[in-house]
Write a protein that holds these residues in place. Sequence first.
Motif, PDB file in Angstrom:
ATOM      1  N   ILE A  95       0.945  -1.008  -0.053  1.00  0.00           N
ATOM      2  CA  ILE A  95       0.072   0.219  -0.022  1.00  0.00           C
ATOM      3  C   ILE A  95       1.011   1.129  -0.108  1.00  0.00           C
ATOM      4  O   ILE A  95       0.403   2.119  -0.619  1.00  0.00           O
ATOM      5  CB  ILE A  95      -0.778  -0.046   1.336  1.00  0.00           C
ATOM      6  CG1 ILE A  95      -2.179  -1.125   1.001  1.00  0.00           C
ATOM      7  CG2 ILE A  95      -1.557   1.195   1.474  1.00  0.00           C
ATOM      8  CD1 ILE A  95      -3.214  -1.056   1.793  1.00  0.00           C
ATOM      9  N   VAL A  96       1.887   1.130   0.737  1.00  0.00           N
ATOM     10  CA  VAL A  96       2.870   2.458   0.810  1.00  0.00           C
ATOM     11  C   VAL A  96       3.165   2.965  -0.572  1.00  0.00           C
ATOM     12  O   VAL A  96       3.105   3.962  -1.106  1.00  0.00           O
ATOM     13  CB  VAL A  96       4.041   2.020   1.747  1.00  0.00           C
ATOM     14  CG1 VAL A  96       5.080   3.362   1.819  1.00  0.00           C
ATOM     15  CG2 VAL A  96       3.449   2.026   3.138  1.00  0.00           C
TER      16      VAL A  96
ATOM     17  N   ILE B  83       2.775   5.519  -6.254  1.00  0.00           N
ATOM     18  CA  ILE B  83       2.652   4.933  -7.753  1.00  0.00           C
ATOM     19  C   ILE B  83       1.311   5.750  -8.184  1.00  0.00           C
ATOM     20  O   ILE B  83       1.098   6.376  -9.271  1.00  0.00           O
ATOM     21  CB  ILE B  83       2.635   3.712  -8.020  1.00  0.00           C
ATOM     22  CG1 ILE B  83       3.969   3.191  -7.811  1.00  0.00           C
ATOM     23  CG2 ILE B  83       2.198   3.412  -9.379  1.00  0.00           C
ATOM     24  CD1 ILE B  83       4.204   1.662  -7.929  1.00  0.00           C
ATOM     25  N   MET B  84      -0.044   5.380  -7.380  1.00  0.00           N
ATOM     26  CA  MET B  84      -1.208   6.027  -7.842  1.00  0.00           C
ATOM     27  C   MET B  84      -0.993   7.572  -7.537  1.00  0.00           C
ATOM     28  O   MET B  84      -1.829   8.104  -8.508  1.00  0.00           O
ATOM     29  CB  MET B  84      -2.134   5.273  -6.758  1.00  0.00           C
ATOM     30  CG  MET B  84      -2.516   3.894  -6.885  1.00  0.00           C
ATOM     31  SD  MET B  84      -2.872   3.545  -8.417  1.00  0.00           S
ATOM     32  CE  MET B  84      -4.678   3.825  -8.499  1.00  0.00           C
ATOM     33  N   ALA B  85      -0.516   7.979  -6.720  1.00  0.00           N
ATOM     34  CA  ALA B  85      -0.417   9.349  -6.533  1.00  0.00           C
ATOM     35  C   ALA B  85       0.539   9.967  -8.073  1.00  0.00           C
ATOM     36  O   ALA B  85      -0.126  11.109  -8.470  1.00  0.00           O
ATOM     37  CB  ALA B  85       0.552   9.908  -5.263  1.00  0.00           C
TER      38      ALA B  85
ATOM     39  N   ASP C 106      -0.984  13.303 -10.103  1.00  0.00           N
ATOM     40  CA  ASP C 106      -0.198  14.369 -10.525  1.00  0.00           C
ATOM     41  C   ASP C 106       1.124  14.428  -9.965  1.00  0.00           C
ATOM     42  O   ASP C 106       1.682  14.089  -8.885  1.00  0.00           O
ATOM     43  CB  ASP C 106      -0.876  15.985  -9.632  1.00  0.00           C
ATOM     44  CG  ASP C 106       0.079  16.914  -9.929  1.00  0.00           C
ATOM     45  OD1 ASP C 106       0.355  17.494 -11.012  1.00  0.00           O
ATOM     46  OD2 ASP C 106       0.574  17.769  -9.048  1.00  0.00           O
ATOM     47  N   THR C 107       2.063  14.316 -10.986  1.00  0.00           N
ATOM     48  CA  THR C 107       3.432  14.086 -10.779  1.00  0.00           C
ATOM     49  C   THR C 107       4.292  14.861 -10.055  1.00  0.00           C
ATOM     50  O   THR C 107       4.824  14.649  -9.161  1.00  0.00           O
ATOM     51  CB  THR C 107       4.095  13.904 -12.333  1.00  0.00           C
ATOM     52  OG1 THR C 107       3.603  13.176 -12.937  1.00  0.00           O
ATOM     53  CG2 THR C 107       5.594  13.599 -12.049  1.00  0.00           C
TER      54      THR C 107
ATOM     55  N   VAL D 151       7.984  10.822  -2.434  1.00  0.00           N
ATOM     56  CA  VAL D 151       9.248  10.457  -2.620  1.00  0.00           C
ATOM     57  C   VAL D 151      10.255  10.700  -1.612  1.00  0.00           C
ATOM     58  O   VAL D 151      11.196  10.092  -1.212  1.00  0.00           O
ATOM     59  CB  VAL D 151      10.076  10.683  -4.115  1.00  0.00           C
ATOM     60  CG1 VAL D 151      11.268  10.395  -4.368  1.00  0.00           C
ATOM     61  CG2 VAL D 151       8.911  10.432  -5.180  1.00  0.00           C
ATOM     62  N   VAL D 152       9.865  12.069  -0.936  1.00  0.00           N
ATOM     63  CA  VAL D 152      10.683  12.423   0.150  1.00  0.00           C
ATOM     64  C   VAL D 152      10.277  11.958   1.354  1.00  0.00           C
ATOM     65  O   VAL D 152      11.063  11.379   2.358  1.00  0.00           O
ATOM     66  CB  VAL D 152      10.706  13.949   0.175  1.00  0.00           C
ATOM     67  CG1 VAL D 152      11.466  14.445   1.464  1.00  0.00           C
ATOM     68  CG2 VAL D 152      11.171  14.380  -1.032  1.00  0.00           C
ATOM     69  N   VAL D 153       9.241  11.645   1.500  1.00  0.00           N
ATOM     70  CA  VAL D 153       8.446  11.423   2.898  1.00  0.00           C
ATOM     71  C   VAL D 153       8.781   9.797   3.225  1.00  0.00           C
ATOM     72  O   VAL D 153       9.066   9.549   4.437  1.00  0.00           O
ATOM     73  CB  VAL D 153       7.103  11.387   2.955  1.00  0.00           C
ATOM     74  CG1 VAL D 153       6.153  10.865   4.290  1.00  0.00           C
ATOM     75  CG2 VAL D 153       6.635  12.906   2.931  1.00  0.00           C
ATOM     76  N   ILE D 154       8.569   8.945   2.285  1.00  0.00           N
ATOM     77  CA  ILE D 154       8.526   7.366   2.360  1.00  0.00           C
ATOM     78  C   ILE D 154      10.024   7.175   2.792  1.00  0.00           C
ATOM     79  O   ILE D 154       9.891   6.490   3.685  1.00  0.00           O
ATOM     80  CB  ILE D 154       8.092   6.761   1.168  1.00  0.00           C
ATOM     81  CG1 ILE D 154       6.737   6.903   1.084  1.00  0.00           C
ATOM     82  CG2 ILE D 154       8.465   5.330   1.056  1.00  0.00           C
ATOM     83  CD1 ILE D 154       6.198   6.252  -0.226  1.00  0.00           C
TER      84      ILE D 154
END
Length: 584
Positions: free
Chosen positions: A140-141, A146-148, A152-153, A160-163
């Motif tokens: 899910i993470v 990916i779904m995000a 909107d890219t 990409v920063v948070v994970i």
Amino acid sequence: MKKLLKYLKAYRKESILAPLFKMLEATFELFIPLVVQQIIDVGIGNRDTGYILRMGGLLVLLGVVGLAASLTAQYFAAKAAVGFSTSLRNDLFAHINRLSYAEIDRVGTSTLITRMTSDVNQVQTGLNLFLRLFLRSPFIVFGAMIMAFTVDTRSAMTFVVVIPLLSVVVFGIMLITMPLYKKVQRQLDRVLLTTKENLEGVRVIRAFNRQDDEAERFEEENSRLVNMQVFVGKISALMNPVTYVIINLGTIALVWTAGKQVDGGIITQGAVVALVNYMSQILVELIKLANLIINISKALACAGRVEKVFEEKSSITDPGVGEAAGEALAAAGEKTSVPKVEFRNVEFCYGDAKEPSLSGISFAAEPGQTIGVIGGTGSGKSTLVNLIPRFYDVFQGAVLVDGRDVRQWPLEELRRRIGVVPQRAVLFAGTLRENMKWGRRDASDEEIFRALSIAQAKDFVDDKGEGLNLTIAQEGKNLSGGQRQRLTIARALVRRPEILIMDDSASALDFATDARLRKAIKEETAGMTVFLVSQRAATVRNADRIVVLDDGAVAGIGTHSELVHSCDVYREICLSQLSPEEVE
């Protein structure tokens, strides 16, 4: 943990299906923000009630299907985890029963109990959670990220920063807490040991009025456990607030970035809600993953402790059914001219002790003889007779039964021929009949009553009025010490052994009952070789031969009349218990 994974082989299907169904549930969950986005942008934006109801129905359908998948995954995960722990616990119990006295003495019973109960339960819980969540949460993470990007890219770059930041926090805390949980489990062993000692020695504690001291000792050990758990808990507790802070900062950055995109007309308001939902999903799953890692850390620590028990190898090896075993079995029923039991220059030492407990022991017991073993406390009497059934192995020399080293006998066959009455009378919860059949499973009631008569136990059993259905409490707590000893003697006699070992097993009997017991055994067990271990001179004085031990060495061997004049140690023991006229 790797060595324990073999117990999952029987549950391969469940171990695969459980995470697959969880990932199926996660897949449906990832579609929900997109459906919500459509409801906002299309349904609400166009004031289309029918569209809103249709998409709402789709949400309900996704929820129902996801619930069904989740319940199925839970079923398979629980089946695999419970089956795994059942097989593990059975094998662990069997392995512990194969360990010799030496290994059990070294590891400690309290530690083994903790490994059998608390540790195995923790491994079961960890496995259950692993099968359900370990793939689902990362799926899910990264799936949400990916779904995000499909929404909107530019806004998705926040993910990409948070994970990675969250991953550093989660796995960093895991690496710190894993060794600490091992220390917690070791302290739990000490708490269990203190509890076990208090429960077993409750009579002694009360007799010496040491309840307050023992309560203080328990509180001290328990406080150490609590302090260690609190310390580890504080470190683990950092995970939730730190992850919340990172996620909330990420959400703020996401709303800030996405808001600008909405103002520019690049994305819709529904897209912002979808992105925030994906961020919320990541938050929830990372919290689950954090708790999962904490439980897995505990499980891995406990699995390591269980593995260490499996790594303990018994110092007593069974020759099995090989050539030597076949020869031993062939010789089992044969009468030979060699001594029934012989000690040849035996030396024995406990564990890492610097001094041997027995040294230079050499004597022979002819078939049918009664051998008395006497000596002061700590002289090695119990150690001597424990070498015959191979509860321990000699360091040097050899113990022979029917002319064959006991190390060449199959253990089952060797011990089938020997009846042991231990120094501490141990009975099991159940009926008297069930306890007596420990001696021999197919023993008839007549054989049991005959053994009870020889052991001088039939009278008090008859007085109880329940016969062989007499209820025996755990460890025989509803019987006196003398009654327990007589029943353990009867249990050994039911076995009809060729060699009977009585390890100070009449110490709680009065002299008259002791005398009747010895007389009955001599009359009713003709041809049986008997070893009488005692500190009472009166108990061994009529034995065919008496072995006198002093500080692990033989001080004298002979009859009573011979030893009184030739062995100073024996004469001193006799004079301390009997009058000079009785000694002579």
